[in-house]
Design an enzyme around this catalytic site. Structure first.
Site, PDB file in Angstrom:
ATOM      1  N   PHE A  38       0.806  -1.226   0.000  1.00  0.00           N
ATOM      2  CA  PHE A  38       0.000   0.000   0.000  1.00  0.00           C
ATOM      3  C   PHE A  38       0.836   1.272   0.000  1.00  0.00           C
ATOM      4  O   PHE A  38       0.307   2.374  -0.110  1.00  0.00           O
ATOM      5  CB  PHE A  38      -0.985   0.012   1.185  1.00  0.00           C
ATOM      6  CG  PHE A  38      -0.321   0.130   2.530  1.00  0.00           C
ATOM      7  CD1 PHE A  38       0.137  -1.000   3.186  1.00  0.00           C
ATOM      8  CD2 PHE A  38      -0.158   1.361   3.125  1.00  0.00           C
ATOM      9  CE1 PHE A  38       0.750  -0.899   4.424  1.00  0.00           C
ATOM     10  CE2 PHE A  38       0.461   1.470   4.371  1.00  0.00           C
ATOM     11  CZ  PHE A  38       0.913   0.340   5.013  1.00  0.00           C
ATOM     12  N   GLY A  44      12.098   0.676  -0.110  1.00  0.00           N
ATOM     13  CA  GLY A  44      11.373  -0.481   0.377  1.00  0.00           C
ATOM     14  C   GLY A  44       9.939  -0.485  -0.066  1.00  0.00           C
ATOM     15  O   GLY A  44       9.429   0.497  -0.602  1.00  0.00           O
ATOM     16  N   ASP A 167      14.804  12.724  10.959  1.00  0.00           N
ATOM     17  CA  ASP A 167      13.963  12.840   9.756  1.00  0.00           C
ATOM     18  C   ASP A 167      12.484  13.047  10.113  1.00  0.00           C
ATOM     19  O   ASP A 167      11.596  12.424   9.527  1.00  0.00           O
ATOM     20  CB  ASP A 167      14.152  11.584   8.888  1.00  0.00           C
ATOM     21  CG  ASP A 167      13.718  11.808   7.446  1.00  0.00           C
ATOM     22  OD1 ASP A 167      13.575  12.986   7.031  1.00  0.00           O
ATOM     23  OD2 ASP A 167      13.509  10.809   6.720  1.00  0.00           O
TER      24      ASP A 167
HETATM   25  N1  LIG Z   1       3.095   1.177  10.237  1.00  0.00           N
HETATM   26  C1  LIG Z   1       2.504   1.811   9.242  1.00  0.00           C
HETATM   27  N2  LIG Z   1       1.173   1.930   9.195  1.00  0.00           N
HETATM   28  C2  LIG Z   1       0.579   2.581   8.167  1.00  0.00           C
HETATM   29  N3  LIG Z   1       1.244   3.153   7.162  1.00  0.00           N
HETATM   30  C3  LIG Z   1       2.581   3.067   7.167  1.00  0.00           C
HETATM   31  C4  LIG Z   1       3.272   2.400   8.190  1.00  0.00           C
HETATM   32  N4  LIG Z   1       4.588   2.493   7.945  1.00  0.00           N
HETATM   33  C5  LIG Z   1       4.697   3.184   6.818  1.00  0.00           C
HETATM   34  N5  LIG Z   1       3.507   3.538   6.334  1.00  0.00           N
HETATM   35  C6  LIG Z   1       3.218   4.303   5.109  1.00  0.00           C
HETATM   36  O1  LIG Z   1       4.305   4.174   4.228  1.00  0.00           O
HETATM   37  C7  LIG Z   1       4.940   5.426   4.015  1.00  0.00           C
HETATM   38  C8  LIG Z   1       6.430   5.252   3.961  1.00  0.00           C
HETATM   39  O2  LIG Z   1       6.834   4.680   5.153  1.00  0.00           O
HETATM   40  P1  LIG Z   1       8.327   4.853   5.698  1.00  0.00           P
HETATM   41  O3  LIG Z   1       8.682   6.271   5.687  1.00  0.00           O
HETATM   42  O4  LIG Z   1       8.434   4.143   6.988  1.00  0.00           O
HETATM   43  O5  LIG Z   1       9.108   4.080   4.587  1.00  0.00           O
HETATM   44  P2  LIG Z   1      10.596   4.291   4.144  1.00  0.00           P
HETATM   45  O6  LIG Z   1      10.943   3.159   3.267  1.00  0.00           O
HETATM   46  O7  LIG Z   1      11.449   4.514   5.301  1.00  0.00           O
HETATM   47  O8  LIG Z   1      10.410   5.618   3.279  1.00  0.00           O
HETATM   48  P3  LIG Z   1      11.432   6.804   3.094  1.00  0.00           P
HETATM   49  O9  LIG Z   1      12.738   6.198   2.765  1.00  0.00           O
HETATM   50  O10 LIG Z   1      10.810   7.604   1.972  1.00  0.00           O
HETATM   51  O11 LIG Z   1      11.406   7.541   4.373  1.00  0.00           O
HETATM   52  C9  LIG Z   1       4.479   6.300   5.156  1.00  0.00           C
HETATM   53  O12 LIG Z   1       4.459   7.653   4.812  1.00  0.00           O
HETATM   54  C10 LIG Z   1       3.095   5.764   5.409  1.00  0.00           C
HETATM   55  O13 LIG Z   1       2.199   6.354   4.502  1.00  0.00           O
END
Ligand SMILES: Nc1ncnc2c1ncn2[C@@H]1O[C@H](COP(=O)(O)OP(=O)(O)OP(=O)(O)O)[C@@H](O)[C@H]1O
Length: 585
Positions: A38, A44, A167
């Protein structure tokens, strides 16, 4: 669009998409079933997932095992974000809740020959970024500060655990429940940094790490993430949430420029902050300003007093809620006043009486709070535009009283404007049209009582015009006046160079005004024919403003075209003057 992170130092791979229903056996002997993807992070994929035999939804973050960000996150989660650790902290600190996720599971699996890292955490309803975007880019002060309070609590836990988040941003803040900001959760520990070895020694290779528009000045310099930096980042976010922008937003692709802009912003505090939070209360500006101050005054390796900051934010929320309530009360009162006056249950006539009594001076029909009416009444000079689309009139400042004298017959004006207003349901635009018409009327009448040092223009001219354009100016009685009456009640304008003696009543209104103003044959105005031939110049001639708008445009147009023609004729036949020109010639 969420802001971009600074270009990564290493190029990571985007994980291949894992199919829905794929089963992962965890070392804890639990099996997790991969659900729909989603969201995607930097590299990732973010899927829903369930534990086999259960329906409760969780989140699974998946990245190729060679990628760093998820590894960093998994390490942070395992070091400081286990459920029991958070519970113990809550107990010690006597707090019921912390806005942080906890790790449920993590490990590796192989998918189509690729080794993948996964991590399971609780699922939240939505991200603050999604909420902000659907809100048109901003959040209310109250919601912004409520989220900030949760973030400060989360940061306090991380800082107490010797980690800086590095961040903080709306995309990394999740809401447990849509629309509920008081349980906001800070996620994404891909850039979180253990601070124990921090030294204030910038390294250019690290410069600008983080999300460029929010990252701290420490990070821009090339320092490792710091506690004070987290507070600075949160303060930038607050500006973004409240205003929907940041002064360096357009510079996002040039980190050096962003850094430069941030430095100038900080050096200019609190003025620079006031400039961007123009419509915010001093309490809000003071709160964010203090966050910056605290951050700037804290040494690089020192911790920030989060208890004080949280109290400051809580107090500011209360102040702003109080202010909002007061403002709401005022709006409610004004709305009640308006609906009292406008409710169809009461007779329109009564409504008018109420409103008019508030605006005795002008006999203005206007359904607005009293204060507003008073403001509208101030003498003002309003410029007209070329299209003549707005009612405008010049009310001289010297006109101290605009009350009609008792002997002046105003009945026709009153009834005419009232019925016009009634037809239109007394909208504010109708009221302003009527007001403008009345002002013209009253001005002319008022001027008629001045000393007769100026050459009069008939009132009848004006009322005729108003009938033409249907703007609702009183007309009836006055349009029927004879030219003699017109002369008797004529007005004296304060622009003698422009006005001519009253003209024959068989001219139409246009012609009368036209001739009375500009006709060289009847009156030597002293205005050059070049001026008369130019609509722009004519418009600037002071007396021209004495004519009602719309009519004025027409007069200007006609006069200009007439004089243009004359000038053209004069040029082609230089031996004749204007008055001797004829069609035969
Ligand atoms: N535990 C969760 N519950 C619901 N939505 C989530 C959750 N974790 C992440 N998301 C959704 O996924 C998006 C990206 O998550 P996250 O920032 O943790 O990923 P990332 O791979 O670290 O991304 P980035 O490198 O861009 O920071 C969030 O903005 C949120 O919309």
């Amino acid at each position: 669009m969420p802001p971009k992170k600074a270009a990564p130092k290493k190029l990571h791979e985007l994980a291949p998409e894992v199919r829905v229903g794929f089963k992962i056996d965890d070392i804890s002997k639990k099996t997790y079933i991969v659900g729909k993807q989603f969201a995607t992070g930097g590299f990732g994929r973010i899927h829903t997932c369930t534990e086999e035999g259960k329906s409760h939804q969780m989140v699974m973050k998946i990245e190729p095992s060679t990628n760093g960000p998820l590894l960093t996150e998994v390490v942070v989660f395992n070091r400081i974000l286990k459920k029991e650790m958070i519970e113990a902290y809550k107990k010690t600190k006597k707090i019921p809740w912390i806005g942080l996720p906890y790790i449920i599971a993590n490990g590796y699996f192989t998918y189509n020959g690729d080794k993948m890292r996964y991590m399971v955490i609780p699922k939240y309803a939505t991200s603050l970024e999604a909420t902000r975007e659907s809100n048109g880019g901003t959040l209310s002060v109250k919601d912004s500060l409520t989220v900030a309070n949760c973030v400060l609590g989360a940061l306090e836990y991380l800082h107490d655990s010797d980690y800086a988040h590095a961040d903080v941003k709306a995309a990394n803040i999740l809401l447990e429940k849509e629309g509920v900001y008081s349980t906001s959760v800070l996620v994404d520990f891909g850039l979180a940094h253990r601070t124990t070895n921090n030294v204030d020694k910038p390294d250019k290779k690290r410069a600008h790490n983080g999300t460029c528009i929010y990252t701290s000045t420490d990070a821009h310099r090339g320092n490792n993430p710091s506690f004070r930096g987290d507070v600075e980042i949160l303060a930038y976010n607050l500006i973004m949430w409240i205003t929907g922008t940041l002064p360096w937003l357009a510079l996002e692709s040039s980190p050096d420029k962003v850094f430069d802009s941030k430095q100038k912003f900080i050096a200019g505090l609190p003025g620079t902050l006031q400039n961007v939070l123009t419509s915010q209360s001093p309490a809000v500006v003071g709160c964010i300003s203090t966050m910056f101050n605290v951050s700037m005054k804290t040494n690089y390796t020192d911790k920030v007093d989060m208890t004080k900051l949280k109290k400051l934010v809580t107090d500011t929320i209360q102040t702003s809620v109080g202010e909002a309530k007061k403002a709401q009360g005022k709006v409610k009162k004004a709305t009640e006043d308006v609906s009292k006056a406008a409710t169809p249950k009461k007779s329109t006539r009564k409504v008018m009486a109420i409103v008019e009594s508030e605006d005795d001076d002008d006999n203005v029909v206007e359904v607005v709070p009293k204060k507003k009416v008073a403001k509208v009444q101030k003498p003002r000079k309003v410029m007209e535009n070329e299209s003549g689309g707005e009612e405008e009139v010049y009310i001289p400042k010297s006109s101290k009283s605009r009350k009609l004298k008792p002997e002046q017959d105003n009945s026709s004006l009153g009834s005419s404007t009232r019925s016009y207003s009634n037809r239109l349901g007394v909208t504010s635009s109708a009221a302003s049209t009527v007001r403008a018409a009345r002002k013209i009327e009253q001005k002319y009448k008022r001027l008629s009582t001045n000393k007769s040092s100026l050459v009069p223009v008939t009132v009848g001219d004006v009322s005729d015009d108003s009938e033409d354009d249907g703007a609702g100016t009183s007309s009836g009685a006055r349009t029927k006046r004879s030219s003699d009456e017109s002369v008797r009640n004529g007005v004296e304008l304060k622009t003698p160079a422009l006005v001519a003696p009253a003209v024959k009543s068989n001219h139409n209104a246009n012609e009368r005004l036209n001739y009375s103003c500009f006709s060289e044959a009847k009156y030597k105005s002293g205005i050059s024919s070049a001026t008369k031939a130019s609509p722009t110049e004519l418009r600037r001639v002071p007396g021209v403003r004495n004519f009602p708008k719309g009519r004025r445009s027409m007069i200007i147009k006609e006069t200009a075209s007439k004089y243009k023609e004359k000038r053209a004729a004069r040029k082609s036949k230089p031996t004749f003057d204007d008055s001797s020109c004829s069609s035969e010639l």
